[in-house]
Design a protein around this motif. Sequence first.
Motif, PDB file in Angstrom:
ATOM      1  N   GLN A 169       1.117  -1.660   0.143  1.00 12.42           N
ATOM      2  CA  GLN A 169      -0.223   0.343  -0.273  1.00 12.42           C
ATOM      3  C   GLN A 169       0.775   1.622  -0.033  1.00 12.42           C
ATOM      4  O   GLN A 169       0.264   1.746  -0.764  1.00 12.42           O
ATOM      5  CB  GLN A 169      -0.899   0.186   0.842  1.00 12.42           C
ATOM      6  CG  GLN A 169      -2.148   1.196   1.229  1.00 12.42           C
ATOM      7  CD  GLN A 169      -2.981   1.311   0.126  1.00 12.42           C
ATOM      8  OE1 GLN A 169      -3.350   0.603  -0.319  1.00 12.42           O
ATOM      9  NE2 GLN A 169      -2.960   2.271  -1.199  1.00 12.42           N
ATOM     10  N   ASP A 218       0.427   3.850  -2.809  1.00  6.92           N
ATOM     11  CA  ASP A 218       0.698   5.257  -2.878  1.00  6.92           C
ATOM     12  C   ASP A 218       1.989   5.775  -3.050  1.00  6.92           C
ATOM     13  O   ASP A 218       1.482   7.683  -3.331  1.00  6.92           O
ATOM     14  CB  ASP A 218       0.243   5.729  -1.292  1.00  6.92           C
ATOM     15  CG  ASP A 218      -0.830   5.585  -0.675  1.00  6.92           C
ATOM     16  OD1 ASP A 218      -1.658   4.762  -1.284  1.00  6.92           O
ATOM     17  OD2 ASP A 218      -1.520   5.259   0.695  1.00  6.92           O
ATOM     18  N   VAL A 221      -6.550   0.903  -2.918  1.00  9.65           N
ATOM     19  CA  VAL A 221      -6.291   1.451  -1.207  1.00  9.65           C
ATOM     20  C   VAL A 221      -6.437  -0.220  -1.582  1.00  9.65           C
ATOM     21  O   VAL A 221      -7.617  -0.936  -1.271  1.00  9.65           O
ATOM     22  CB  VAL A 221      -6.646   1.710  -0.953  1.00  9.65           C
ATOM     23  CG1 VAL A 221      -7.041   1.900   1.119  1.00  9.65           C
ATOM     24  CG2 VAL A 221      -7.052   3.263  -0.949  1.00  9.65           C
ATOM     25  N   ASN A 254      -5.702   8.387   5.814  1.00  9.01           N
ATOM     26  CA  ASN A 254      -5.820   6.837   6.017  1.00  9.01           C
ATOM     27  C   ASN A 254      -5.956   6.677   7.505  1.00  9.01           C
ATOM     28  O   ASN A 254      -7.681   5.274   7.628  1.00  9.01           O
ATOM     29  CB  ASN A 254      -4.389   6.011   6.003  1.00  9.01           C
ATOM     30  CG  ASN A 254      -4.107   6.016   4.403  1.00  9.01           C
ATOM     31  OD1 ASN A 254      -5.746   6.295   3.019  1.00  9.01           O
ATOM     32  ND2 ASN A 254      -3.612   6.635   3.801  1.00  9.01           N
TER      33      ASN A 254
END
Length: 168
Positions: A18, A22, A34, A74
């Motif tokens: 992840q 990103d 995501v 997040n």
Amino acid sequence: MNIDFKKVLYFVVIIIIQCIMDNYVDLGIYTRIVLLPYLILILPYRYRTIGTMVLAFCIGLIVDIFTTGILGLNAGALVSVAFVRQKMLHAIIGERNMERHDSPDFKVMGLGKSSFYILTPCFLYFTLYTIVDNFGLAPAVITIPKILISTAVSGVACLLLFKKHKKI
């Protein structure tokens, strides 16, 4: 509590993936992939809401620290996924099936329930993430497609991982 090294390693690998996505994968302003909601949704049934929310906050904060995002973005969106997780499990599969199985499973739920179980939290995640990221000031013409496209792409990716997930 018995912590299994394979499970922790699996979570760490997904978190690293992840962070890499990103930082280095740019699919435009409308699409973001995501995998974080998937991590929360595969947790065993015995993880209750408060513990899951704390874990979600920690995972989200780690991703926020190692990516080029706003600190807490997040984490906040992932905590909302953890908040609805237990309620969704009770509504989808019921208490009886939760007692028979250790954690959510694609084979037990089937495609329809699994899709609902994955896509609804992804939609919640992207709704909160996008609204907070835009500070609620972006026009709906940009915000709504961003939420829907990112939910569809990430939801399919999480659903594929969920389908292939084997109990570690």
